[in-house]
Design an enzyme around this catalytic site. Structure first.
Site, PDB file in Angstrom:
ATOM      1  N   THR A   1       8.390   2.534  -0.966  1.00  0.00           N
ATOM      2  CA  THR A   1       9.583   2.793  -1.810  1.00  0.00           C
ATOM      3  C   THR A   1      10.529   3.427  -1.707  1.00  0.00           C
ATOM      4  O   THR A   1      11.876   2.733  -1.540  1.00  0.00           O
ATOM      5  CB  THR A   1       9.236   2.974  -3.449  1.00  0.00           C
TER       6      THR A   1
ATOM      7  N   ASP B   1      -0.059  -6.163   3.007  1.00  0.00           N
ATOM      8  CA  ASP B   1      -0.070  -5.365   2.155  1.00  0.00           C
ATOM      9  C   ASP B   1      -1.385  -6.494   0.885  1.00  0.00           C
ATOM     10  O   ASP B   1      -1.083  -7.549   1.424  1.00  0.00           O
ATOM     11  CB  ASP B   1       0.293  -4.713   1.613  1.00  0.00           C
ATOM     12  N   HIS B   2      -1.637  -5.597   0.111  1.00  0.00           N
ATOM     13  CA  HIS B   2      -1.930  -5.708  -0.952  1.00  0.00           C
ATOM     14  C   HIS B   2      -2.221  -8.031  -1.114  1.00  0.00           C
ATOM     15  O   HIS B   2      -1.038  -8.638  -1.907  1.00  0.00           O
ATOM     16  CB  HIS B   2      -1.369  -5.613  -3.022  1.00  0.00           C
TER      17      HIS B   2
ATOM     18  N   HIS C   1       1.920   3.291  -6.916  1.00  0.00           N
ATOM     19  CA  HIS C   1       3.680   2.601  -6.470  1.00  0.00           C
ATOM     20  C   HIS C   1       4.288   2.718  -7.461  1.00  0.00           C
ATOM     21  O   HIS C   1       4.644   2.918  -8.521  1.00  0.00           O
ATOM     22  CB  HIS C   1       3.099   1.117  -6.750  1.00  0.00           C
ATOM     23  N   GLY C   2       6.007   3.148  -6.340  1.00  0.00           N
ATOM     24  CA  GLY C   2       6.890   2.440  -7.178  1.00  0.00           C
ATOM     25  C   GLY C   2       7.140   4.612  -7.327  1.00  0.00           C
ATOM     26  O   GLY C   2       6.785   5.116  -6.363  1.00  0.00           O
TER      27      GLY C   2
ATOM     28  N   ASN D   1       0.656   4.925   2.392  1.00  0.00           N
ATOM     29  CA  ASN D   1       1.945   4.229   2.490  1.00  0.00           C
ATOM     30  C   ASN D   1       2.693   4.278   1.865  1.00  0.00           C
ATOM     31  O   ASN D   1       3.245   4.894   0.693  1.00  0.00           O
ATOM     32  CB  ASN D   1       1.721   3.062   1.555  1.00  0.00           C
TER      33      ASN D   1
ATOM     34  N   HIS E   1      -2.562   5.054  -1.178  1.00  0.00           N
ATOM     35  CA  HIS E   1      -1.104   3.977  -1.577  1.00  0.00           C
ATOM     36  C   HIS E   1      -0.410   5.273  -2.596  1.00  0.00           C
ATOM     37  O   HIS E   1      -0.647   5.969  -3.771  1.00  0.00           O
ATOM     38  CB  HIS E   1      -2.419   2.802  -2.795  1.00  0.00           C
ATOM     39  N   GLY E   2       0.957   5.079  -3.129  1.00  0.00           N
ATOM     40  CA  GLY E   2       1.800   5.602  -3.840  1.00  0.00           C
ATOM     41  C   GLY E   2       2.049   6.689  -3.165  1.00  0.00           C
ATOM     42  O   GLY E   2       1.837   7.260  -3.790  1.00  0.00           O
ATOM     43  N   GLY E   3       2.556   6.551  -2.113  1.00  0.00           N
ATOM     44  CA  GLY E   3       2.944   7.865  -0.849  1.00  0.00           C
ATOM     45  C   GLY E   3       4.307   8.464  -1.489  1.00  0.00           C
ATOM     46  O   GLY E   3       4.598   9.523  -1.610  1.00  0.00           O
TER      47      GLY E   3
END
Length: 288
Positions: free
Chosen positions: A234, A82-83, A181-182, A231, A209-211
């Site tokens: 969290t 990832d990132h 994200h988060g 993705n 991203h940020g699912g």
């Protein structure tokens, strides 16, 4: 089944309008929960790792864990970085058996992002694996990088076109579309129109991203608009912790570790199954 490559997995998902779940593993137990959940759902799956998790456990142990787990199931399991902004980490992942990597140059000016992504693209393609790349600024915190909601920037469609022209063999593209994200503090403001504009002109599977925290309708709209990689980080991390703490509340005097590890595994696997069902990839293992 031997460890799988992400690029054909996502291209099939893009063509058939379902999403492949990509879970950020924390340790062997979390990886086992992902693989076993995917096996039970007969679904392709992606295990991905942040750089800090890799630095904690080491490249070789992680590669060995995922390879061993994937060899024992009948579903395709890809191993993804990832990132990442460090080419040395990318090279070490390739050497340790990763089947795809992400270079995140989204914090850079556009032309510099292209230049540095090209370096990572050449390393990945020469190593025979796929690359994920990103433009725009996705909000929230990921691997110690924080982007405030005010600083989050939607990907520009013209820049998406120009960017992707430089990387014809890109495995997956991550344009910022308003997710973060988060844990979301309010209602996510997803730019569905922007996403559709991008997928109308860029024929590369899109990464969402940020699912964690999105509704089933939000997932469905994003996936139907071209998001083939979804993705989930969290949620998996929170379940990793909750699996322990919930049992501790229920049985405060319990001193044997194995029941806690089992409770953690069961909760994470339940989450894996739920996401696979939600993304429409159940029963799609043989498609890859």
């Amino acid at each position: 089944m031997s460890i799988a490559y992400m690029k054909p997995m996502l291209k099939t998902a893009q063509n058939e309008s379902y999403g492949v779940a990509a879970f950020n593993m924390i340790d062997y137990n979390s990886a086992r929960a992902v693989v076993d959940g995917a096996q039970e759902m007969n679904a392709p799956v992606i295990i991905q790792l942040s750089v800090k998790t890799i630095r904690h456990w080491g490249f070789k142990p992680i590669g060995d864990w995922v390879r061993s787990l994937s060899n024992d199931v009948d579903v395709p399991v890809a191993l993804h970085l990832d990132h990442c902004t460090d080419l040395d980490v990318i090279r070490n992942c390739i050497d340790a058996g990763w089947t795809s990597v992400m270079f995140d140059g989204s914090a850079l000016p556009f032309e510099e992002n292209i230049r540095q992504t090209k370096l990572a693209y050449d390393v990945a393609t020469s190593g025979g694996i796929g690359l994920e790349a990103e433009i725009g600024a996705i909000g929230g915190t990921e691997d110690d990088k924080f982007v405030s909601e005010d600083d989050a920037i939607l990907a520009n469609v013209d820049e998406c076109i120009e960017f992707c022209k430089n990387f014809p063999e890109l495995a997956v593209f991550a344009p910022a579309i308003g997710t973060a994200h988060g844990v979301y503090k309010g209602e996510p403001k997803i730019a569905y129109d922007r996403l559709k504009e991008i997928t109308n002109v860029v024929d590369i599977p899109i990464a969402l991203h940020g699912g964690t925290g999105l509704t089933s309708d939000q997932f469905s709209r994003c996936i139907s608009s071209g998001c083939a990689k979804v993705n989930i980080s969290t949620m998996h991390k929170l379940q990793f912790i909750e699996g322990f703490t919930a049992l501790k509340v229920e049985k405060p005097t319990l001193g044997e570790p194995i029941p806690f590890i089992s409770a953690q595994y069961d909760l994470m696997k339940k989450g894996v199954r739920e996401m696979i069902s939600l993304f429409g990839s159940e029963g799609k293992a043989n498609k890859v």
